[in-house]
Every structure is written in structure tokens, then in C-alpha cells.
Write an enzyme that holds these catalytic residues in place. Sequence first.
Site, PDB file in Angstrom:
ATOM      1  CG  ASP A  42      38.731 -86.562 -55.463  1.00  0.00           C
ATOM      2  OD1 ASP A  42      38.037 -87.502 -55.039  1.00  0.00           O
ATOM      3  OD2 ASP A  42      38.649 -85.399 -55.008  1.00  0.00           O
ATOM      4  CG  ASP A  43      40.595 -85.341 -60.273  1.00  0.00           C
ATOM      5  OD1 ASP A  43      39.440 -84.955 -60.030  1.00  0.00           O
ATOM      6  OD2 ASP A  43      41.609 -84.702 -59.939  1.00  0.00           O
ATOM      7  CG  HIS A  72      36.397 -81.579 -60.818  1.00  0.00           C
ATOM      8  ND1 HIS A  72      37.559 -82.126 -60.335  1.00  0.00           N
ATOM      9  CD2 HIS A  72      36.763 -80.853 -61.932  1.00  0.00           C
ATOM     10  CE1 HIS A  72      38.582 -81.781 -61.102  1.00  0.00           C
ATOM     11  NE2 HIS A  72      38.123 -80.999 -62.075  1.00  0.00           N
TER      12      HIS A  72
END
Length: 310
Positions: free
Chosen positions: A13-14, A134
Site C-alpha cells: 500500500d501507499d 486509503h
Amino acid sequence: MPQPRLKLVVTGDDFGYCPRRNQGIVDCFLAGGISNVSLLVNASAAKQAADLAKRHRIPIGLHANLSEGEPVCQNLQQVSTLVNSQGFFHGKMGFRQALERGQLIMNQVELELRAQVRRFVKLTRHLPHHMDGHQHVHVLPDIREVFAHVLSDLGIFYTRVPVEPGLQNCPWLPEHLQTFYTQVEKDALDSVPVFRRHGIRWPDVYLGLTTMGQNMSQSSLQKAIKQALAAGLSERRSRSGSGFQQSVVTAELMVHPGYPSYPQEGGCGEGPDDFSQSTERHHELSVLTDPSVLDLYHQEKVQLCSFKDL
């Protein structure tokens, strides 16, 4: 590898958060520790991340962001219900509080989600292979309806449903995290009929809340995989009824590998957060690429893959 028992999407993620995060995620992918990434298109290093994904052929999806940094949609950057007086999103808990108070206009949520998909396509030259939220904003009440509508309308058919087997039996989790994760799981369960109604799909099992940061280890991943296999077979049996035939279980493991962000470098407009600057990101990178973990996948007949392989 012989016929796998588990097809596992390991999602970093991210992606795009900062150059250090990008490099750590790429290193993890090249070492076989992850098989998929999720891009923050409003993050400071999003373009670099998209270029790296193309260069290294990393499967990539969209990490829709409504809680950190600045909106992508220009019409929402100054005056909208999604931002505070400084023009930033309300934050992980602030967004939830604004939603509970009925202060968010869902048409503005849709405008921002569509703007982020357009930014993703501009950066990558293709639609996301999957799209999630998110800080799990995509499963929140009202948001889930808008999110599912956008995915269905645009032809994005995979998402994340964060319901993790064994979550209630983790005494090592701090009380505030246990409370937050329990609410995330409730919201995710309530999202299931909405996503199904819109033709959205997801793997049989989700993993990652109980193995985040310092809680990630070879033993915790082994436990998570065993729980995924048991829960996945149970899920498939309940769907198929008397016609059940044992087949490959599918799962997603959410991870956050990377190198610690430098102060004042990265983020989505407000600088990097504490978790991004901590050593926990590097810890995850080290565990995911440890030979013992890669051996574990082989022993348990786990095949790493991406959403487009499901």
C-alpha cells in the site's frame, strides 16, 4: 510449484507516498516479497511510482484517498465538504467524524473518486486492476455506495473487503487499534451486499491488520496463512453448498514495506506521518523478503499473484 492451495495477492500500500517508500516497495517486489501495489495518486511521488511500476512491470491498482492530503479534483481544493480550512482532507478520524455528523456531500465524494481514477489513468495509461480505500474509507456508510457505483460504472471489478479471520483473538493489539479494526470489520461486512449488487469482486480472505508493522514476523504470517486457508475453504463451502469441491483459496495480504521517510519529504501535501518515518516500514520489508518467509510460501503451497491473475 505444484497446484497451489492458496493464491495470495501481497499488496504494498501507499505507493507514491515518497521516494523512500517507492524504493522500498520496488526492492520488495524484485525480491519476491510482494506481488502487487496500490497507488496514492495525490501523493508527492506518485509519478515516480507509476514510472517505476511500468519499468519493473509491477501490477498496480488505485488506493483511493479521501482522508489525507489534498484533493485531486481542482473544484474541490478550495471550498468543499471534503476539506478543512487549510484545504486538506479531514484526516483518518476527522473524515469519519464529518461523515457521522452528515457534513459530507456524496456528490463531492464521487467527483473526487472519479478525478483520482482519471489521474491514475494519466499516470499509468490504463485503468486500475483493483481499487480500494486509503485507511479503509471505501467501506464506510454512504461512501461504500458511491465507491461501488464508480467502480461498476468504470469497469473496475476488484476491491478489498477488510474482514480478517482471527482479528478478535489478538491480545497483543493495543485497545485503540482493536476498537478501530473492529469497526472497520463491521463496516466491511455491511459493504458486502452493496459490492455484490454492483458486481464488484474480492478475494475469499483478507489479511494484514494483525500483521502490520512490528507485529509482522515469519510466525505471524504463517498463522495468518493457515487461518486464510481454513476461512477460505469454509467460505467456498458455504457458497457452494452440497456441490462443494475443494479448490484454490484466494486471499489478499495488505502490507506496508518501505524505507523510513525523511522528515519533510513525502506525504500527500502535509508531510510524512509518524508511521511513514518509523522503522516499522523497514521491518516489514525485511520480514517479507526473508528467505524463511519465501520458504514458507513454498511449503504451504502459496502462489503469489496479482488481482488480474485471480
